[in-house]
Design a protein around this motif. Structure first.
Motif, PDB file in Angstrom:
ATOM      1  N   ASP A  38       0.822  -1.227   0.000  1.00  0.00           N
ATOM      2  CA  ASP A  38       0.000   0.000   0.000  1.00  0.00           C
ATOM      3  C   ASP A  38       0.853   1.273   0.000  1.00  0.00           C
ATOM      4  O   ASP A  38       0.788   2.074   0.919  1.00  0.00           O
ATOM      5  CB  ASP A  38      -0.962  -0.032   1.195  1.00  0.00           C
TER       6      ASP A  38
ATOM      7  N   ASP B 140      -1.686  -2.088  -4.262  1.00  0.00           N
ATOM      8  CA  ASP B 140      -1.979  -0.668  -4.098  1.00  0.00           C
ATOM      9  C   ASP B 140      -0.674   0.121  -4.264  1.00  0.00           C
ATOM     10  O   ASP B 140      -0.290   0.941  -3.435  1.00  0.00           O
ATOM     11  CB  ASP B 140      -2.669  -0.348  -2.765  1.00  0.00           C
TER      12      ASP B 140
ATOM     13  N   HIS C 184      -3.021  -9.224  -2.236  1.00  0.00           N
ATOM     14  CA  HIS C 184      -3.292  -7.876  -1.722  1.00  0.00           C
ATOM     15  C   HIS C 184      -4.397  -7.874  -0.670  1.00  0.00           C
ATOM     16  O   HIS C 184      -4.299  -7.193   0.343  1.00  0.00           O
ATOM     17  CB  HIS C 184      -3.686  -6.929  -2.865  1.00  0.00           C
TER      18      HIS C 184
ATOM     19  N   HIS D 169      -4.414  -1.609   5.631  1.00  0.00           N
ATOM     20  CA  HIS D 169      -3.489  -0.585   6.149  1.00  0.00           C
ATOM     21  C   HIS D 169      -3.302  -0.725   7.660  1.00  0.00           C
ATOM     22  O   HIS D 169      -3.270   0.265   8.386  1.00  0.00           O
ATOM     23  CB  HIS D 169      -3.985   0.839   5.808  1.00  0.00           C
TER      24      HIS D 169
HETATM   25 ZN    ZN Z   1      -4.306   0.491   0.099  1.00  0.00          ZN
END
Ligand code: ZN
Length: 303
Positions: free
Chosen positions: A49, A91, A202, A238
């Motif tokens: 991310d 990301d 992911h 996150h």
């Molecule tokens: Zn992200």
């Protein structure tokens, strides 16, 4: 396959290590550290991310993603020994994978590959597969294995990394692997049963709450009975967290960019692969964060 950027100072790495032998692309990282400290073979850097915007001044809230990436790079390059590779679990781009985002990311990755550390990139829900490929196609080591997905196996001394593509539709929060990719994974795992397998995607396995991997159950039907599968690593939420599903370790990587929750750390994870497990160390971008330097030891389930 995910984007694989060879270490610039080791151009022979890809040429000597790409093998399409069994019908899938296999990258062999074991040569990456040849001639260096042998300990490098066991060290990995895990980013997730990064949310890079074409504009280096762009911010999300108070976070400048460009600066966060540069800070993570400085910390990575200060690691001794250097890692054998860096894996970025999706990301890569800020919102919807603009060509300029990937051009900026390419620039940001350059110091890492120039430092002798190959980079392996996965796609997340804020990425755009065609633009990612269009901007970075010149860097691709080989044609993709699955026409519409980026998957790969990266072989390491003490484990094999299986890199998946859970991007279903750009900007849709949830993701999925799809039947074809899960079938590919089952075959690839069976063909590489000689070492512990670490899976990277992911999206998080869905339990409840934040939309995650829509076909979580189908994935774990493949992972659970294959006892050489030891861990599934991912980003997306996150939020740094290590837990388990059955006896498979789940590692939620922190964002290099912004956390969704106040006071959660931004950073990356330094990994040392051990004969029977792995040692994870959180590297917070803020070295005063209470989680900075936190170490988690994973021990592998029996084969
Ligand atoms: Zn992200």
């Amino acid at each position: 396959m995910p984007l694989h950027l060879p270490a610039v100072s080791r151009r022979t790495f890809l040429a000597g290590s790409l093998a399409a032998g069994a019908g899938w692309i296999v990258l062999d990282s074991r040569d990456a550290a040849r001639g260096d400290d042998a300990e490098r073979n066991h060290r990995w850097a895990l980013f997730s991310d990064t949310h890079i915007n074409a504009d280096s001044a762009a911010r999300q809230g108070t976070t400048n993603m460009f600066q966060n990436f540069q800070q993570a790079t400085r910390d990575l390059l200060a690691s001794r020994p250097l890692p054998a590779g860096m894996i970025l679990s999706g990301d890569c781009a800020h919102r919807d994978g603009q060509v300029g985002d990937y051009a900026q990311l390419r620039q940001l990755l350059q110091p890492i590959t120039a430092g002798g550390v190959p980079c392996h990139l996965l796609l997340g829900n804020h990425d755009h597969r065609q633009r990612f490929r269009a901007e970075l196609a010149g860097q691709l080591a080989a044609p993709p294995l699955l026409a519409d997905k980026h998957v790969a196996v990266v072989r390491a001394e003490r484990a094999n990394w299986f890199l998946l593509d859970s991007l279903r539709e750009t900007s849709e929060t949830a993701g999925a692997l799809g039947e074809k990719q899960i079938a590919w994974l089952a075959e690839a795992l069976d063909a590489h049963a000689d070492k512990p397998a670490i899976i990277v995607g992911h999206h998080h396995p869905v339990i409840a709450g934040v939309p995650g991997l829509a076909d979580t159950d189908a994935l774990f039907e493949v992972l659970a009975p294959r006892k050489h599968v030891k861990a599934y690593l991912f980003g997306h939420t996150h939020y740094w967290k290590v837990y388990k599903r059955g006896d498979i370790h789940l590692v939620n990587l922190p964002p290099v960019a912004y956390p969704f929750q106040e006071r959660a750390p931004s950073g990356w994870v330094r990994v040392e692969l051990l004969p029977e497990g792995a040692r994870l160390e959180l590297v917070s971008l803020d070295d005063r964060h209470p989680a900075h330097g936190q170490v988690v030891e994973l021990s592998w389930r029996a084969a």
